[in-house]
Write a protein that holds these residues in place. Structure first.
Motif, PDB file in Angstrom:
ATOM      1  N   MET A   1      -6.077  -5.317  -9.090  1.00 35.39           N
ATOM      2  CA  MET A   1      -6.467  -3.944  -9.375  1.00 35.39           C
ATOM      3  C   MET A   1      -6.445  -3.081  -8.119  1.00 35.39           C
ATOM      4  N   ALA A   2      -6.889  -3.634  -6.982  1.00 32.28           N
ATOM      5  CA  ALA A   2      -6.842  -2.879  -5.733  1.00 32.28           C
ATOM      6  C   ALA A   2      -5.408  -2.546  -5.367  1.00 32.28           C
ATOM      7  N   THR A   3      -4.501  -3.461  -5.672  1.00 31.31           N
ATOM      8  CA  THR A   3      -3.089  -3.209  -5.411  1.00 31.31           C
ATOM      9  C   THR A   3      -2.601  -2.021  -6.235  1.00 31.31           C
ATOM     10  N   ASP A   4      -2.971  -1.978  -7.510  1.00 35.20           N
ATOM     11  CA  ASP A   4      -2.563  -0.860  -8.370  1.00 35.20           C
ATOM     12  C   ASP A   4      -3.107   0.465  -7.840  1.00 35.20           C
ATOM     13  N   VAL A   5      -4.345   0.448  -7.337  1.00 31.50           N
ATOM     14  CA  VAL A   5      -4.941   1.667  -6.787  1.00 31.50           C
ATOM     15  C   VAL A   5      -4.143   2.142  -5.580  1.00 31.50           C
ATOM     16  N   GLY A   6      -3.807   1.236  -4.699  1.00 27.63           N
ATOM     17  CA  GLY A   6      -3.051   1.604  -3.512  1.00 27.63           C
ATOM     18  C   GLY A   6      -1.647   2.076  -3.828  1.00 27.63           C
ATOM     19  N   LEU A   7      -1.000   1.420  -4.792  1.00 21.68           N
ATOM     20  CA  LEU A   7       0.381   1.770  -5.147  1.00 21.68           C
ATOM     21  C   LEU A   7       0.481   3.137  -5.820  1.00 21.68           C
ATOM     22  N   ALA A   8      -0.638   3.683  -6.272  1.00 24.09           N
ATOM     23  CA  ALA A   8      -0.607   5.022  -6.864  1.00 24.09           C
ATOM     24  C   ALA A   8      -0.284   6.081  -5.819  1.00 24.09           C
ATOM     25  N   ASP A   9      -0.562   5.796  -4.542  1.00 20.61           N
ATOM     26  CA  ASP A   9      -0.347   6.782  -3.479  1.00 20.61           C
ATOM     27  C   ASP A   9       0.578   6.303  -2.371  1.00 20.61           C
ATOM     28  N   LEU A  10       0.840   4.999  -2.299  1.00 17.05           N
ATOM     29  CA  LEU A  10       1.608   4.452  -1.193  1.00 17.05           C
ATOM     30  C   LEU A  10       2.820   3.671  -1.693  1.00 17.05           C
ATOM     31  N   PRO A  11       3.965   3.778  -1.016  1.00 16.13           N
ATOM     32  CA  PRO A  11       5.098   2.900  -1.339  1.00 16.13           C
ATOM     33  C   PRO A  11       4.699   1.444  -1.106  1.00 16.13           C
ATOM     34  N   ALA A 189       4.221   8.349   1.929  1.00 11.37           N
ATOM     35  CA  ALA A 189       2.870   7.854   1.661  1.00 11.37           C
ATOM     36  C   ALA A 189       1.860   8.999   1.649  1.00 11.37           C
ATOM     37  N   THR A 190       0.873   8.881   0.775  1.00 12.52           N
ATOM     38  CA  THR A 190      -0.241   9.829   0.716  1.00 12.52           C
ATOM     39  C   THR A 190      -1.523   9.051   1.001  1.00 12.52           C
ATOM     40  N   TRP A 191      -2.138   9.335   2.153  1.00  8.40           N
ATOM     41  CA  TRP A 191      -3.274   8.535   2.608  1.00  8.40           C
ATOM     42  C   TRP A 191      -4.580   9.057   2.021  1.00  8.40           C
ATOM     43  N   THR A 192      -4.761   8.818   0.744  1.00  4.35           N
ATOM     44  CA  THR A 192      -5.967   9.260   0.039  1.00  4.35           C
ATOM     45  C   THR A 192      -7.126   8.297   0.324  1.00  4.35           C
ATOM     46  N   PRO A 193      -8.368   8.735   0.080  1.00  2.25           N
ATOM     47  CA  PRO A 193      -9.514   7.828   0.255  1.00  2.25           C
ATOM     48  C   PRO A 193      -9.390   6.552  -0.581  1.00  2.25           C
ATOM     49  N   ALA A 198      -8.387   0.737  -0.790  1.00  6.30           N
ATOM     50  CA  ALA A 198      -7.611  -0.405  -1.274  1.00  6.30           C
ATOM     51  C   ALA A 198      -7.078  -1.232  -0.109  1.00  6.30           C
ATOM     52  N   ILE A 199      -6.585  -0.551   0.933  1.00  5.68           N
ATOM     53  CA  ILE A 199      -6.101  -1.260   2.116  1.00  5.68           C
ATOM     54  C   ILE A 199      -7.228  -2.056   2.764  1.00  5.68           C
ATOM     55  N   ALA A 200      -8.399  -1.430   2.898  1.00  6.37           N
ATOM     56  CA  ALA A 200      -9.533  -2.116   3.524  1.00  6.37           C
ATOM     57  C   ALA A 200      -9.924  -3.360   2.739  1.00  6.37           C
ATOM     58  N   TYR A 201      -9.978  -3.236   1.414  1.00  6.46           N
ATOM     59  CA  TYR A 201     -10.354  -4.391   0.589  1.00  6.46           C
ATOM     60  C   TYR A 201      -9.304  -5.501   0.674  1.00  6.46           C
ATOM     61  N   LEU A 202      -8.036  -5.122   0.512  1.00  7.75           N
ATOM     62  CA  LEU A 202      -6.982  -6.135   0.504  1.00  7.75           C
ATOM     63  C   LEU A 202      -6.816  -6.790   1.874  1.00  7.75           C
ATOM     64  N   ALA A 203      -7.059  -6.037   2.945  1.00  9.89           N
ATOM     65  CA  ALA A 203      -6.941  -6.612   4.279  1.00  9.89           C
ATOM     66  C   ALA A 203      -8.086  -7.580   4.563  1.00  9.89           C
ATOM     67  N   ALA A 204      -9.316  -7.149   4.273  1.00  7.68           N
ATOM     68  CA  ALA A 204     -10.488  -7.950   4.632  1.00  7.68           C
ATOM     69  C   ALA A 204     -10.760  -9.086   3.660  1.00  7.68           C
TER      70      ALA A 204
END
Length: 275
Positions: A1-11, A189-193, A198-204
């Motif tokens: 799900m975090a991936t889907d959130v990130g892909l909404a704004d980022l390639p 890319a659109t660096w939305t909150p 999503a990046i923070a969750y998927l990274a950590a």
């Protein structure tokens, strides 16, 4: 799900590259805090880090994201389900220590059927998307090869250091893929909150936590049993979608879970019988 959130704004590939940039920084910070050896010294150190980073993190994600531009997520899930099928053959080429029994073969077959049932791919899409199929198969093969090769090595570096270097190598490969793949520029890319979260969750969590757990279990269980993780992912994805997003759990999802559970029981029958 975090991936889907990130892909909404980022390639997809830049998203993955930044995710592993952050994961590498977190792991190197952990290495410095722990005060352990950080430099690769032996041949096994370099092989473990380069193969694991370039294939499991870099090539696997780059091929997968590129392939999913041409095939559905269902088709991709089925193709990734081939990882437990090819891993035993690859393992036998590298080492004779891993045992592939009839029970394991039955477990692999049942698990693959379960993934097919849950994913429910469109055969027409599979036939019309040869490039996408080839790319996702390459992602599966990269993952399987790296799991087998890294398991056969005995790095001298502390575990935390090997994972930090692997994340860094994988991030470099993914940044190279950004330049090579069309439509994967950071400029779009659109660096939305929500994307940053999503990046923070998927990274950590998924990056640092997930890969530390994966390689710890790989050392204990071996590549054949660990390859079964590809059969569990669709089940947890369906359950998470139901709990968080209210998505329907279909009879096919339940049936697929039953096949996967039966496959696990078949593969681990000896151990379960001894409990």
């Amino acid at each position: 799900m975090a991936t889907d959130v990130g892909l909404a704004d980022l390639p997809a590939v830049p998203f993955a590259a930044v995710r592993f940039d952050v994961a590498a920084v977190l792991l190197f910070a952990g290495v410095l805090v722990a005060g352990v050896e950080i430099r690769p010294r032996t041949r096994d150190d370099y092989v473990y880090v380069l193969v694991g980073g370039a294939l499991i993190i870099g090539a696997h994600h780059a091929f997968l994201f590129a392939g999913q531009r041409y095939v559905t997520g269902g088709v991709a899930a089925v193709l990734l389900g081939l990882v437990p099928v090819v891993t035993p053959a690859l393992t036998r080429l590298v080492s004779t220590d891993e045992e592939f029994t009839a029970a394991t073969a039955l477990g692999v077959a049942l698990g693959f059927v379960g993934v097919v049932v849950i994913a429910d791919p469109d055969p027409a899409n599979l036939a019309d998307s040869i490039l996408g199929v080839a790319l996702v198969l390459a992602a599966a093969l990269a993952f399987a090869v790296a799991a087998v090769v890294t398991h056969s090595r005995s790095p001298s570096m502390p575990f935390l250091s090997t994972q930090a270097w692997m994340m860094a190598v994988g991030a470099v490969v993914l940044h190279a893929a950004v330049l090579a793949l069309p439509g994967q520029s950071f400029a779009t890319a659109t660096w939305t909150p929500s994307a940053l979260a999503a990046i923070a969750y998927l990274a950590a969590v998924a990056g640092v936590g997930g890969f530390l757990l994966y390689f710890t279990l790989l050392e204990d269980l071996g590549p054949i049993e660990m390859s079964f993780i590809e059969y569990v992912i669709p089940v947890f994805a369906a359950l998470a979608g139901w709990l968080v997003l209210g998505q329907e759990v279909t009879p096919a999802t339940v049936a697929g879970f039953g096949f996967i559970l039966a496959g696990f029981v078949a593969a681990k029958w000896r151990a379960l019988r001894g409990i």
